[in-house]
Design a protein around this motif. Structure first.
Motif, PDB file in Angstrom:
ATOM      1  N   GLY A 114      -6.355 -56.743 -16.996  1.00 35.65           N
ATOM      2  CA  GLY A 114      -5.510 -55.898 -17.662  1.00 35.65           C
ATOM      3  C   GLY A 114      -4.934 -56.610 -19.146  1.00 35.65           C
ATOM      4  O   GLY A 114      -4.016 -55.839 -19.577  1.00 35.65           O
ATOM      5  N   GLY A 115      -5.222 -57.789 -19.394  1.00 31.83           N
ATOM      6  CA  GLY A 115      -4.850 -58.353 -20.608  1.00 31.83           C
ATOM      7  C   GLY A 115      -5.684 -57.923 -21.665  1.00 31.83           C
ATOM      8  O   GLY A 115      -6.909 -56.940 -21.577  1.00 31.83           O
ATOM      9  N   TYR A 116      -5.826 -58.573 -22.883  1.00 34.06           N
ATOM     10  CA  TYR A 116      -6.764 -58.328 -24.050  1.00 34.06           C
ATOM     11  C   TYR A 116      -8.147 -58.369 -23.439  1.00 34.06           C
ATOM     12  O   TYR A 116      -8.787 -59.251 -23.068  1.00 34.06           O
ATOM     13  CB  TYR A 116      -6.591 -59.427 -25.006  1.00 34.06           C
ATOM     14  CG  TYR A 116      -7.581 -59.497 -26.052  1.00 34.06           C
ATOM     15  CD1 TYR A 116      -7.426 -58.571 -27.380  1.00 34.06           C
ATOM     16  CD2 TYR A 116      -8.688 -60.129 -26.059  1.00 34.06           C
ATOM     17  CE1 TYR A 116      -8.235 -58.453 -28.149  1.00 34.06           C
ATOM     18  CE2 TYR A 116      -9.706 -59.987 -27.135  1.00 34.06           C
ATOM     19  CZ  TYR A 116      -9.505 -58.905 -28.300  1.00 34.06           C
ATOM     20  OH  TYR A 116     -10.272 -59.087 -29.124  1.00 34.06           O
ATOM     21  N   GLY A 117      -8.806 -56.984 -23.687  1.00 33.27           N
ATOM     22  CA  GLY A 117     -10.318 -57.260 -23.423  1.00 33.27           C
ATOM     23  C   GLY A 117     -10.638 -56.822 -22.011  1.00 33.27           C
ATOM     24  O   GLY A 117     -11.937 -56.789 -21.842  1.00 33.27           O
ATOM     25  N   LEU A 118      -9.946 -56.753 -21.161  1.00 33.33           N
ATOM     26  CA  LEU A 118     -10.214 -56.883 -19.651  1.00 33.33           C
ATOM     27  C   LEU A 118      -9.404 -55.480 -19.371  1.00 33.33           C
ATOM     28  O   LEU A 118      -8.224 -55.736 -19.179  1.00 33.33           O
ATOM     29  CB  LEU A 118     -10.022 -57.809 -18.827  1.00 33.33           C
ATOM     30  CG  LEU A 118     -11.052 -58.979 -18.724  1.00 33.33           C
ATOM     31  CD1 LEU A 118     -10.481 -59.934 -17.805  1.00 33.33           C
ATOM     32  CD2 LEU A 118     -12.367 -58.310 -18.358  1.00 33.33           C
ATOM     33  N   ASP A 119      -9.971 -54.538 -18.583  1.00 35.82           N
ATOM     34  CA  ASP A 119      -9.144 -53.258 -17.922  1.00 35.82           C
ATOM     35  C   ASP A 119      -8.412 -53.850 -16.659  1.00 35.82           C
ATOM     36  O   ASP A 119      -8.848 -55.094 -16.027  1.00 35.82           O
ATOM     37  CB  ASP A 119      -9.933 -52.265 -17.391  1.00 35.82           C
ATOM     38  CG  ASP A 119     -10.361 -51.087 -18.857  1.00 35.82           C
ATOM     39  OD1 ASP A 119      -9.509 -51.258 -19.730  1.00 35.82           O
ATOM     40  OD2 ASP A 119     -11.400 -50.632 -18.797  1.00 35.82           O
ATOM     41  N   GLY A 120      -7.303 -53.187 -16.460  1.00 32.49           N
ATOM     42  CA  GLY A 120      -6.535 -53.939 -15.292  1.00 32.49           C
ATOM     43  C   GLY A 120      -6.221 -52.936 -13.949  1.00 32.49           C
ATOM     44  O   GLY A 120      -7.277 -52.123 -13.740  1.00 32.49           O
ATOM     45  N   GLY A 121      -5.006 -52.735 -13.369  1.00 34.47           N
ATOM     46  CA  GLY A 121      -4.648 -52.565 -12.063  1.00 34.47           C
ATOM     47  C   GLY A 121      -4.026 -50.988 -12.149  1.00 34.47           C
ATOM     48  O   GLY A 121      -3.711 -50.559 -11.059  1.00 34.47           O
ATOM     49  N   TYR A 122      -3.967 -50.502 -13.254  1.00 36.16           N
ATOM     50  CA  TYR A 122      -3.277 -49.223 -13.408  1.00 36.16           C
ATOM     51  C   TYR A 122      -4.443 -48.020 -13.024  1.00 36.16           C
ATOM     52  O   TYR A 122      -4.843 -47.284 -13.985  1.00 36.16           O
ATOM     53  CB  TYR A 122      -2.796 -48.944 -14.626  1.00 36.16           C
ATOM     54  CG  TYR A 122      -1.457 -49.372 -15.123  1.00 36.16           C
ATOM     55  CD1 TYR A 122      -0.952 -50.582 -14.770  1.00 36.16           C
ATOM     56  CD2 TYR A 122      -0.469 -48.994 -16.140  1.00 36.16           C
ATOM     57  CE1 TYR A 122       0.009 -51.315 -14.893  1.00 36.16           C
ATOM     58  CE2 TYR A 122       0.653 -49.463 -16.556  1.00 36.16           C
ATOM     59  CZ  TYR A 122       0.750 -50.911 -16.023  1.00 36.16           C
ATOM     60  OH  TYR A 122       2.202 -51.521 -16.538  1.00 36.16           O
ATOM     61  N   ALA A 123      -4.880 -48.148 -12.078  1.00 29.09           N
ATOM     62  CA  ALA A 123      -6.250 -47.551 -11.720  1.00 29.09           C
ATOM     63  C   ALA A 123      -6.535 -47.414 -10.064  1.00 29.09           C
ATOM     64  O   ALA A 123      -5.889 -48.097  -9.373  1.00 29.09           O
ATOM     65  CB  ALA A 123      -7.452 -48.061 -12.332  1.00 29.09           C
TER      66      ALA A 123
END
Ligand SMILES: [Zn+2]
Length: 343
Positions: A114-123
């Motif tokens: 979820g930080g720079y360049g990596l998708d995170g957990g709002y999903a």
């Protein structure tokens, strides 16, 4: 799957619920059906945009994730489908001296989900390396589990790994009502410290005291330096747990006891601070930076949570569709502890 992401930087209104492709797992990864994702200030900074940092867009924020395993890659040996897990937020190479030495947060390829360049957990789904997935005890809900990783790992790193906290020391916890502050004051108490909590309202200080804080300073109507001198008999504090930065910094250096440590993990009120260097050498002070903590830290923390020695503190729970409102709460510092989204 459904996910909340942003295509441009801006206010909370840029967060949009959208249909996006399901993530695919690599052979060493597990696919997690996200049940809860806690907010961090990092989510806000990435959304607003950081000077000099180009975040690949669109971006799905969220680094504190808990859920249930939906699929496992063919090389996974430990985690099984259906297991309830919390996700260690740091991804690293797993092969360099830092990773092998247990300091994976120093790895040159260290990244936060979820930080720079990596998708995170709002999903609804996220794919993570198996090493990042940790089984949680039956007593812990996904909301509680999601409230733990970033703040407790960071606070543990600050106080235990880097701060060398010892019983009987006096610790000043700045921003004690924030997620990391709440974690810091509990860990400081666990190690037998005398804890002074600083926060922006009497209500927040009252809550900090229920978590074990011995003293409270309301920095809106009390001068921190004056209060600390009163409380410590002019001796000062051994450890300052800092993440506020800005103008506050220069008031903190003079209230450190000889040999004291200021350990910081953030600069929520501004990145430029003034230091009177004379205090540093005369009192032999240490200024220590901290960024996240290791995967091993979370493995140390979780049993302490299961034993009730450390407790996740959740202020509000909102559905993923209300991510923008959740950002607003954090932006206005209305919370005590964590704001968590459920999916
Ligand atoms: Zn590495």
């Amino acid at each position: 799957m459904k996910a909340v992401r942003f295509h441009t930087h801006g206010g909370p209104e840029v967060l949009k619920m959208e249909d996006v492709p399901d993530p695919q797992i690599a052979p060493n990864e597990v696919l997690v059906r996200v049940k809860a994702c806690a907010l961090n200030h990092l989510d806000l900074w990435l959304r607003k945009g950081l000077p000099g940092v180009k975040v690949p867009l669109p971006h799905i924020p969220g680094c504190d994730i808990a859920g249930e395993v939906a699929a496992v890659g063919e090389l996974c040996t430990r985690i099984k489908v259906g297991e309830r897990v919390v996700i260690s937020p740091g991804r690293s190479c797993g092969q360099c001296p830092h990773c092998l030495g247990g300091r994976d947060n120093l790895c040159p390829s260290y990244q936060i989900l979820g930080g720079y360049g990596l998708d995170g957990g709002y999903a609804e789904l996220i794919a993570v390396p198996e090493v990042n997935a940790i089984s949680i005890s039956a007593g812990l809900t996904p909301v509680q589990a999601a409230a733990l990783p970033v703040t407790f790992i960071t606070a543990w790193n600050m106080l235990v790994t880097l701060g060398n906290i010892r019983s009987g020391q006096t610790v000043l916890v700045m921003g004690a009502a924030s997620g990391v502050g709440v974690a810091g004051l509990q860990i400081a108490k666990l190690f037998g410290a005398n804890v002074i909590a600083a926060a922006g309202s009497d209500d927040k200080l009252a809550k900090a005291k229920t978590l074990g804080a011995d003293h409270g300073i309301n920095y809106h109507n009390q001068a921190i330096a004056h209060e600390v001198k009163q409380l410590t008999g002019r001796r000062g504090v051994d450890i300052i747990f800092e993440h506020v930065g800005g103008d506050t910094w220069k008031e903190l250096i003079p209230i450190m006891a000889a040999g004291g440590t200021l350990v910081t993990c953030g600069a929520t009120s501004g990145p430029i601070a003034e230091t009177d260097i004379r205090y540093l050498f005369m009192r032999q002070l240490r200024i220590q930076g901290a960024y996240m903590g290791s995967k091993a830290d979370l493995l140390t923390i979780l049993p302490l949570v299961a034993e009730g020695k450390l407790n996740p503190v959740v202020d509000q729970v909102l559905p993923l569709s209300e991510a923008a409102q959740a950002h607003q709460i954090l932006e206005e510092r209305r919370q005590f502890g964590k704001v968590v989204l459920t999916i």
